[in-house]
Design an enzyme around this catalytic site. Sequence first.
Site, PDB file in Angstrom:
ATOM      1  N   LYS A  12      23.880 -24.536  32.228  1.00 26.87           N
ATOM      2  CA  LYS A  12      23.998 -24.589  33.691  1.00 26.87           C
ATOM      3  C   LYS A  12      22.778 -25.257  34.341  1.00 26.87           C
ATOM      4  O   LYS A  12      22.914 -26.118  35.182  1.00 26.87           O
ATOM      5  CB  LYS A  12      24.130 -23.186  34.294  1.00 26.87           C
TER       6      LYS A  12
ATOM      7  N   ARG B 290      25.965 -12.694  39.949  1.00 26.88           N
ATOM      8  CA  ARG B 290      26.120 -12.281  38.550  1.00 26.88           C
ATOM      9  C   ARG B 290      26.782 -10.928  38.434  1.00 26.88           C
ATOM     10  O   ARG B 290      26.773 -10.316  37.372  1.00 26.88           O
ATOM     11  CB  ARG B 290      24.749 -12.164  37.889  1.00 26.88           C
TER      12      ARG B 290
ATOM     13  N   ARG C  24      14.127 -22.876  23.416  1.00 29.66           N
ATOM     14  CA  ARG C  24      14.075 -23.555  24.724  1.00 29.66           C
ATOM     15  C   ARG C  24      12.650 -23.595  25.290  1.00 29.66           C
ATOM     16  O   ARG C  24      11.936 -22.607  25.271  1.00 29.66           O
ATOM     17  CB  ARG C  24      14.986 -22.788  25.697  1.00 29.66           C
TER      18      ARG C  24
ATOM     19  N   ARG D  25       9.770 -19.516  28.405  1.00 26.92           N
ATOM     20  CA  ARG D  25       9.950 -18.339  29.239  1.00 26.92           C
ATOM     21  C   ARG D  25       9.694 -17.070  28.435  1.00 26.92           C
ATOM     22  O   ARG D  25      10.078 -16.989  27.274  1.00 26.92           O
ATOM     23  CB  ARG D  25      11.380 -18.309  29.784  1.00 26.92           C
TER      24      ARG D  25
ATOM     25  N   ARG E 148      20.368  -9.799  27.522  1.00 26.17           N
ATOM     26  CA  ARG E 148      20.933 -10.649  28.595  1.00 26.17           C
ATOM     27  C   ARG E 148      22.408 -10.945  28.329  1.00 26.17           C
ATOM     28  O   ARG E 148      23.210 -11.021  29.258  1.00 26.17           O
ATOM     29  CB  ARG E 148      20.111 -11.946  28.715  1.00 26.17           C
TER      30      ARG E 148
HETATM   31  P1  AMP Z   1      17.964 -16.967  34.291  1.00 25.70           P
HETATM   32  O1  AMP Z   1      16.773 -17.813  34.606  1.00 25.70           O
HETATM   33  O2  AMP Z   1      19.144 -17.368  35.098  1.00 25.70           O
HETATM   34  O3  AMP Z   1      18.269 -16.893  32.827  1.00 25.70           O
HETATM   35  O4  AMP Z   1      17.582 -15.480  34.753  1.00 25.70           O
HETATM   36  C1  AMP Z   1      16.500 -14.793  34.167  1.00 25.70           C
HETATM   37  C2  AMP Z   1      16.509 -13.343  34.598  1.00 25.70           C
HETATM   38  O5  AMP Z   1      16.349 -13.263  36.024  1.00 25.70           O
HETATM   39  C3  AMP Z   1      17.796 -12.583  34.304  1.00 25.70           C
HETATM   40  O6  AMP Z   1      17.846 -12.091  32.971  1.00 25.70           O
HETATM   41  C4  AMP Z   1      17.719 -11.460  35.347  1.00 25.70           C
HETATM   42  O7  AMP Z   1      16.813 -10.454  34.944  1.00 25.70           O
HETATM   43  C5  AMP Z   1      17.106 -12.175  36.551  1.00 25.70           C
HETATM   44  N1  AMP Z   1      18.152 -12.748  37.422  1.00 25.70           N
HETATM   45  C6  AMP Z   1      18.474 -14.065  37.601  1.00 25.70           C
HETATM   46  N2  AMP Z   1      19.489 -14.211  38.459  1.00 25.70           N
HETATM   47  C7  AMP Z   1      19.850 -12.941  38.838  1.00 25.70           C
HETATM   48  C8  AMP Z   1      20.841 -12.410  39.692  1.00 25.70           C
HETATM   49  N3  AMP Z   1      21.718 -13.187  40.339  1.00 25.70           N
HETATM   50  N4  AMP Z   1      20.884 -11.065  39.823  1.00 25.70           N
HETATM   51  C9  AMP Z   1      20.032 -10.245  39.219  1.00 25.70           C
HETATM   52  N5  AMP Z   1      19.088 -10.676  38.370  1.00 25.70           N
HETATM   53  C10 AMP Z   1      18.976 -12.005  38.182  1.00 25.70           C
END
Ligand code: AMP
Length: 217
Positions: free
Chosen positions: A15, A90, A132, A165, A176
């Site tokens: 994405k 989400r 990554r 990360r 996750r």
């Molecule tokens: P991502 O960068 O999209 O993989 O997100 C990393 C982490 O940020 C996730 O594992 C969640 O802990 C938090 N996070 C990202 N987007 C959301 C969301 N819409 N709602 C709640 N937590 C989020």
Amino acid sequence: MKKELLFMGPPASGKGTQTNRLSKEMGLPHIDTGSLLRAAIKNETESGLIAKSYIDKGQLVPLEIVAKVIKERLMEADCQKGFILDGFPRSLEQAVALDEIRKEIDAKSDVDFKVINFEIPEGILLERIVNRVSCPKCGEIYNKKFTPPKQDGICDKCGAELTQRKDDTEEVAKSRFETYHRETEPLVKFYNERKELIALDAEGSSDEIYQRIKEIV
Ligand code: AMP
């Protein structure tokens, strides 16, 4: 017409990479809740301090925090022509919150709203996650194994040092995925029933997937 695209899919389904590219081509801001939350952590804001404990465990950050962060961002001037949302909503409660926010920000606009769901077998995703790395400056994403930068550890695009990360470890990634199945997958049905969901075959080269997205949007 205002264009609002929502990209949905499991962690590391591509994405972010696709949104980065599409956002530049379409001139629409790429709004990624994960990055907004990581910025809040870096800036040591109150929201960031709370978010950190959830991100470190691979769990969803509470609705009040994410909804506040996303609403503030969607009200900024550059979102008036539209935006691409990556990683929000989400959960069902977040989808309802987004409906409420959109009622406010879209009151005066005609909107083309589409949800694009990245469909990809989960087997390859864990390996993608642990390999990554990304550029903290321009957001470019690489994979040490599959799509490495030309020079080890350095961004091809802007020369900054690449970082990994903290939550891209096998242990957090597994959590996750669990969170994704439990909280996010129900949104497929939610948006499908509203006839807003479009399935995307997210397997293949980055260019192939990008072309498929272009046909949809
Ligand atoms: P991502 O960068 O999209 O993989 O997100 C990393 C982490 O940020 C996730 O594992 C969640 O802990 C938090 N996070 C990202 N987007 C959301 C969301 N819409 N709602 C709640 N937590 C989020």
